[in-house]
Each structure stands twice: as C-alpha cells, then as structure tokens.
Enzyme design. Structure first.
Site, PDB file in Angstrom:
ATOM      1  N   CYS A 282      -2.404  42.852  63.645  1.00 24.22           N
ATOM      2  CA  CYS A 282      -2.651  43.519  64.925  1.00 24.22           C
ATOM      3  C   CYS A 282      -2.350  42.604  66.091  1.00 24.22           C
ATOM      4  O   CYS A 282      -1.424  42.833  66.854  1.00 24.22           O
ATOM      5  CB  CYS A 282      -4.110  43.955  64.999  1.00 24.22           C
ATOM      6  SG  CYS A 282      -4.621  44.812  63.552  1.00 24.22           S
TER       7      CYS A 282
HETATM    8  N1  SAJ Z   1      -8.216  33.942  66.535  1.00 25.17           N
HETATM    9  C1  SAJ Z   1      -8.168  32.695  67.163  1.00 25.17           C
HETATM   10  N2  SAJ Z   1      -9.088  32.415  68.136  1.00 25.17           N
HETATM   11  C2  SAJ Z   1     -10.049  33.325  68.504  1.00 25.17           C
HETATM   12  C3  SAJ Z   1     -10.083  34.588  67.849  1.00 25.17           C
HETATM   13  C4  SAJ Z   1      -9.158  34.881  66.880  1.00 25.17           C
HETATM   14  O1  SAJ Z   1      -7.322  31.862  66.853  1.00 25.17           O
HETATM   15  O2  SAJ Z   1     -10.864  33.004  69.382  1.00 25.17           O
HETATM   16  C5  SAJ Z   1      -7.225  34.264  65.512  1.00 25.17           C
HETATM   17  C6  SAJ Z   1      -7.849  34.629  64.187  1.00 25.17           C
HETATM   18  O3  SAJ Z   1      -8.058  33.481  63.393  1.00 25.17           O
HETATM   19  C7  SAJ Z   1      -6.792  35.551  63.582  1.00 25.17           C
HETATM   20  C8  SAJ Z   1      -6.189  36.239  64.805  1.00 25.17           C
HETATM   21  O4  SAJ Z   1      -6.534  35.421  65.937  1.00 25.17           O
HETATM   22  O5  SAJ Z   1      -5.801  34.809  62.927  1.00 25.17           O
HETATM   23  C9  SAJ Z   1      -6.729  37.664  65.018  1.00 25.17           C
HETATM   24  O6  SAJ Z   1      -8.096  37.543  65.033  1.00 25.17           O
HETATM   25  P1  SAJ Z   1      -9.060  38.799  65.412  1.00 25.17           P
HETATM   26  O7  SAJ Z   1     -10.462  38.273  65.463  1.00 25.17           O
HETATM   27  O8  SAJ Z   1      -8.570  39.536  66.593  1.00 25.17           O
HETATM   28  O9  SAJ Z   1      -9.007  39.674  64.114  1.00 25.17           O
HETATM   29  P2  SAJ Z   1      -8.205  40.941  63.600  1.00 25.17           P
HETATM   30  O10 SAJ Z   1      -6.793  40.925  64.029  1.00 25.17           O
HETATM   31  O11 SAJ Z   1      -8.512  41.078  62.154  1.00 25.17           O
HETATM   32  O12 SAJ Z   1      -8.946  42.189  64.232  1.00 25.17           O
HETATM   33  C10 SAJ Z   1      -8.680  42.583  65.480  1.00 25.17           C
HETATM   34  C11 SAJ Z   1     -10.026  43.121  65.974  1.00 25.17           C
HETATM   35  N3  SAJ Z   1     -10.852  41.967  66.255  1.00 25.17           N
HETATM   36  C12 SAJ Z   1     -11.822  41.886  67.160  1.00 25.17           C
HETATM   37  O13 SAJ Z   1     -11.972  42.730  68.020  1.00 25.17           O
HETATM   38  C13 SAJ Z   1     -12.759  40.734  67.055  1.00 25.17           C
HETATM   39  C14 SAJ Z   1      -9.699  44.038  67.014  1.00 25.17           C
HETATM   40  O14 SAJ Z   1      -8.996  43.359  67.997  1.00 25.17           O
HETATM   41  C15 SAJ Z   1      -8.977  45.222  66.450  1.00 25.17           C
HETATM   42  O15 SAJ Z   1      -9.948  46.169  66.096  1.00 25.17           O
HETATM   43  C16 SAJ Z   1      -8.141  44.880  65.248  1.00 25.17           C
HETATM   44  O16 SAJ Z   1      -7.665  43.587  65.436  1.00 25.17           O
HETATM   45  C17 SAJ Z   1      -7.025  45.893  65.174  1.00 25.17           C
HETATM   46  O17 SAJ Z   1      -6.954  46.555  64.144  1.00 25.17           O
HETATM   47  O18 SAJ Z   1      -6.327  46.050  66.165  1.00 25.17           O
END
Ligand code: SAJ
Length: 446
Positions: A282
C-alpha cells in the site's frame, strides 16, 4: 452492529430492505487481507456470503475451514463456513445471484510504475456478465480518483442498466492495517461515496450492518482521494523522518532520541520512525496512483515523488552504515564478511513480505560480496528472483560467529538482549534494541 432501519426511499428501497433483513446475497471478490476479514464480518452479522477468488487453492483452503491471512485464524474461517454463511468459489457465474458485490482485488504498480488496474477490470467484466437488476457494487481497492466513474461505470452500463436506478455503484476504501489487533475491519470507521445519492445511501446502509461509523462523501472520486490522502500522508511523513535520520547522522545526533522527545508534544506532532525503507502493498504504491493521475492533468506531485525517492534509497543507506561499521570496528570490508539479517517481513509481527525493504538490503549486501544468513520466525522460507532462501535457526553459535547482526524487522518475539549479548556487533534499523541494557556498546542504530 447497526441494524438501523431506514425510511425506504429512492430506487434502492428493495435492496435496502434485503440488506436490513439479511436476505441479501452478499458477494466479495478477492479473498485476501481485505476481502477475507470483510467476509468474516458480513457472515458474522448473518449475511449469506459468497467469496469469489481466482485461486482454486485458496477457495479449497477456505472451504476446508483454514485461513491464509495473518489477521484471520483458522477457527474464524471454520466457524464461518460451519455457520453456512460463507462459501468460497471460483465460479463467477454465481455472481448472478448476488444482491451486493464488494470488489477487494489488488491494485499494484506495473513494471513502469504505472497503476495496474487489470485485476479491477477482470473483476468488473465478470460482474458485467452476470450482474442482475438492483445490485449494489462497491469497489474497495485503493485506486486513483476517477477509476469508479470513468472506468467501472461504463463497463457496468454496457449491461444496458442505468446506475442509480437499475444498479448501484460506490467506492469505499479499505482501511485494513495488517497485524493491528486494536483496529480491525469491524471497528474502523468507513468512508463511502456513490455515483448517485441512491448509490451512496445503499452503500452506507450496507456497511452500517457491520461497522458502526460510516462517513458519506459527495462522490466516488472524493472517496478514492480520501484513501490516497491517508496513505500519502504516511509515505511523505515516513520519508520526512527518514531524511531526518540522515540529517541526524551527519549532525552526530540520535534520531530516536529526537523523535521520542518531539513526541512529548501533546498536539501538532505525530511520531513516525525511520527504517530500512518502505514495504507493504500500500504505502510504497498508493501515492504513485495519485501522482500518476495528476501527471495526466499536467501536475507534478513533488512531495510524493520526493518521499518515494528518499524511502527507496533507505536500503542503500542501511548498507552504507553496515559497511562503515564493519570497517571501523573490525577493519573489515563488506566483501567476504558474514551478516545475519533478523526479519524479512515488511513490518513487525506479520509474515507478509511484499515490497519488503529487507529483501533490498540483503540483495545489496550479497552484491557486495557478503555472506548473508537470515532468520524470521514468521517467514520459514521464501523465494526471490528464483532463488530459495531458508530461515536459519537462531543459535548462539550463528549469532556469535557472524561479523554483524542487522535488525531489519523488529518482531516482538526476538530476545534482543540475548542477541546483543552474543553478537559481535548489531546494526539496528528499527530501534528494536531500545530496551537492551547490557553491551549497548555493540549496537549501532540508524
Ligand atoms: N514504516 C516506517 N516508519 C513508520 C511507519 C511505517 O518505516 O513510522 C514502514 C513499515 O515498516 C512498513 C511500511 O512503512 O514497511 C508501511 O507501514 P504501515 O504501518 O503503513 O503498514 P501497512 O502498509 O501494512 O498498512 C497501511 C495501514 N497502516 C496504518 O494505518 C498504520 C494503512 O495505512 C492502510 O490501512 C493500509 O496500509 C492499506 O491497506 O492501505
């Protein structure tokens, strides 16, 4: 569970009555991390759910009461199937029996980083062939503003039916956060936007049966844009904090200390954390759906592209830091050194590896001549570029004999003190060792 009755108005009154009395046959196309949890919630409130998936293996697995999704256990699938409220199928002809159809298929990027809406088109064409009068179709897959109205609507109207009268079409972005036990499909507010008010109303009432808080917006484009804002917000802020990590490195500051201190501000600040890059299907992808669409309108989305550039360079930065650590501590070059990578999933406590930056780090290390082992309790094996990899057993012998341990995914079930006690050096790209007390001199962090 909202089973609010509604004054039945507009062309969708029969459909709404079926939704409220649960006699509606509910179809979900795509039984992945979005479609399966949605199916569970719909079956739980009493709908007869038919899950459609092109994978016959997945269909067989689900009908036998087993799950292949981290967030849904076998017991939930078994219960849903045993209740008679769910069956999976690959037979799209059964779509003709559906009163509602939710489309939850992948929306990846193509090799040229353009939106790949082929999964959506494949699903919508099957719906067009079988859709019956009075059906509600909702797209949940994240996509660029305009997809529902400009791409899907014309295909469905080829059936000769009129939207808002003969069938209803809306967009409602999925908001599944894999691995998040607090916010799940049933308690995360939903946004819905329809092609017509009757479409919006039908979608709102449909989702209200399983989710208490539904927020209607004025159009499908608005609903599509809401989701892209949510995920672009994350990508850009992660890009910002990754750049802050690079700045702190040059300033001789501890970026983790800086962020934790800034996070004491109770308003106007939201902590994000640096890492080895951006993984998942995503966050690294969705913002490019938006920038691609804006390019077609002669607008260059600078923040999205800049964040993408910073985030995609983090694997290289991690390898640079590992190289200098080996050099400084052991006068060793990366070439012929041995490295143990902990965690290959794209984020903690899940098995999903899609777009995982850990894979980029491992490939860069191997390209520079390092011997890389990996351990991930959630990923026993994986195949990448046709090469199979197997998780090494996390033994004292392995940890103490490699030149360096790099933490790429901060799974909660690692004993970080034990790892640091036994390692020669640890590069921690996730601040997973923040609670480690002894031998902190062995640790370097982003
Ligand atoms: N990440 C970082 N630093 C942060 C947060 C995340 O490096 O502070 C990295 C994570 O390790 C990962 C990537 O970014 O590799 C994405 O992380 P994420 O927490 O956004 O997780 P996803 O992609 O599994 O889920 C996200 C959902 N997450 C949150 O809202 C916390 C949301 O944005 C959506 O519901 C989902 O993508 C989607 O399906 O769009």
């Amino acid at each position: 569970m909202a089973t609010k009755s509604r004054k039945k108005t507009g062309a969708n009154s029969e459909l709404i009555a079926k939704i409220i009395d649960r006699s509606a046959n509910v179809g979900v196309i795509g039984l992945g991390y979005v479609g399966l949890p949605l199916s569970v919630e719909l079956a739980r409130v009493g709908f007869k759910v038919t899950g459609f998936d092109i994978s016959k293996d997945k269909v067989k697995l689900l009908n036998s009461g087993r799950s292949d999704i981290d967030d849904i256990g076998d017991a939930e699938v078994k219960k849903m199937v045993a209740s008679g409220n769910f069956r999976a199928t690959s037979d799209s002809k059964l779509l003709k029996k559906m009163d509602t159809i939710s489309i939850c298929v992948p929306t990846p990027l193509s090799k040229t980083k353009d939106p790949d809406v082929s999964y959506i088109l494949n699903a919508v064409n099957k719906v067009r062939q079988h859709i019956k009068k009075g059906t509600l179709v909702v797209l949940e897959s994240t996509t660029y503003p305009g997809t529902t109205e400009d791409l899907i609507l014309p295909i469905l109207e080829e059936s000769g039916m009129k939207v808002g009268v003969d069938f209803f079409l809306a967009f409602s972005p999925e908001r599944v956060d894999p691995g998040n036990a607090t916010y799940t499909t049933k308690n995360t507010p939903r946004v819905v936007g329809g092609i017509t008010p009757a479409c919006t109303q039908a979608a709102k009432i449909f989702y209200e049966q399983t989710i208490p808080n539904i927020h209607a917006v004025s159009s499908t484009q608005a609903a599509e844009m809401v989701k892209l804002l949510e995920n672009t917000f994350r990508s850009v802020n992660i890009g910002l904090v990754n750049e802050v990590a690079l700045m702190c490195d040059r300033l001789g500051l501890d970026v983790w200390e800086i962020i934790d201190a800034a996070a004491t501000k109770p308003f106007g600040f939201m902590p994000f954390y640096p890492g080895p890059g951006l993984g998942g299907h995503c966050i690294p992808i969705d913002p490019h759906y938006l920038s691609w669409k804006l390019k077609s309108l002669n607008y260059y989305a600078r923040f999205i592209e800049l964040a993408g550039d910073i985030n995609s360079h983090m694997p290289e930065y991690v390898v640079e830091r590992i190289t200098s650590t080996l050099n400084r501590r052991f006068a060793r070059s990366l070439n012929k050194s041995s490295i143990l990578a902990l965690g290959v999933a794209y984020k903690r406590n899940i098995k999903d590896m899609r777009e995982s930056p850990a894979l980029d780090v491992i490939k860069l290390l191997e390209d520079k001549g390092a011997r890389v082992y990996y351990n991930d309790p959630y990923v026993p094996t994986f195949k990448w570029n046709e090469i199979s990899h197997k998780s090494s057993k996390l033994t004292r012998d392995l940890v103490s004999n490699v030149d360096l341990v790099v933490i790429l995914t901060d799974h909660s079930n690692y004993d970080y003190q034990w790892i640091v006690d036994n390692a020669r050096a640890v590069f921690d790209s996730r601040n997973a060792t923040k609670a480690v007390k002894k031998h902190r001199n062995k640790i370097e962090r982003l």
